[in-house]
Design an enzyme around this catalytic site. Structure first.
Site, PDB file in Angstrom:
ATOM      1  N   CYS A 104       0.884  -1.159   0.000  1.00 42.71           N
ATOM      2  CA  CYS A 104       0.000   0.000   0.000  1.00 42.71           C
ATOM      3  C   CYS A 104       0.922   1.209   0.000  1.00 42.71           C
ATOM      4  O   CYS A 104       2.072   1.098  -0.426  1.00 42.71           O
ATOM      5  CB  CYS A 104      -0.969  -0.041   1.184  1.00 42.71           C
ATOM      6  SG  CYS A 104      -0.201  -0.289   2.798  1.00 42.71           S
ATOM      7  N   ALA A 105       0.479   2.347   0.438  1.00 41.55           N
ATOM      8  CA  ALA A 105       1.340   3.534   0.403  1.00 41.55           C
ATOM      9  C   ALA A 105       2.511   3.405   1.373  1.00 41.55           C
ATOM     10  O   ALA A 105       3.665   3.627   1.010  1.00 41.55           O
ATOM     11  CB  ALA A 105       0.533   4.795   0.703  1.00 41.55           C
TER      12      ALA A 105
END
EC number: 3.1.3.16
Length: 188
Positions: A104-105
């Site tokens: 994810c980020a």
């Protein structure tokens, strides 16, 4: 179902927060920057990248398959809609002798939550055990409270019982495994 520890590395690799964190022989977690680093992907023999974000763009490399899971990191986001499909994909890649990078980020909340769901489904690990293992491999994991509630519900679906529960704290609803560290920060 494979046994809980059959796909895990013989030795626990040193935890990494900037690069790829190895969770099993075929599953890694990272942030979005590391996920777009061709050298990291190739040196870890990644064959599939699962991007669990809306804000991180993929850099497509021709020898890697990409899966997009467009979920924001918010407690109201329905990440549980993807628990089975992502776990099934990770398992399928493993059965084909491939390796998956789940990112994810930041590599803290969304990817970690999906990793926990996978470990419960395919390694028959309780949620507590899945969290303990994953945190030993990637110490910065911390799914948001909404994802925890969804994981607790998923554990109940899979096993008919829960190994953790949500509790109220001055910081809002938290899983009971965070009670001690929360108590150290703020008296409950």
């Amino acid at each position: 179902m494979t046994s809980p520890w059959s796909a895990f590395p013989v030795q626990i690799p040193q935890p990494s927060i900037r690069g790829l964190s190895q969770i099993t022989k075929s599953l890694f977690i990272s942030n979005g920057v590391a996920a777009n680093n061709k050298l990291l992907l190739s040196s870890n023999q990644i064959t599939t990248v699962i991007n669990v974000s809306v804000e991180v763009a993929n850099t497509f490399y021709e020898d890697i398959q990409y899966v997009q899971v467009p979920v924001v990191d918010a407690p109201v986001a329905r990440l549980s809609n993807f628990f089975d499909s992502v776990a099934d994909r990770i398992h399928s890649v493993e059965m084909q002798k491939g390796r998956t990078l789940l990112h994810c980020a930041a590599g803290v909340s969304r990817s970690a939550a999906l990793c926990l769901a996978y470990l419960m489904k395919y390694h028959a690990m309780s949620l507590v055990d899945a969290h303990t293992w994953t945190k030993s491999c990637r110490p910065i994991i911390r799914p948001n409270s909404g994802f925890w509630e969804q994981l607790i519900h998923y554990e109940l679906q899979l096993f008919g019982k829960n190994t953790m529960q949500m509790m109220d704290s001055p910081m809002g609803r938290i899983p009971d495994i965070y009670e001690k560290e929360t108590r150290l920060m703020i008296p409950l």
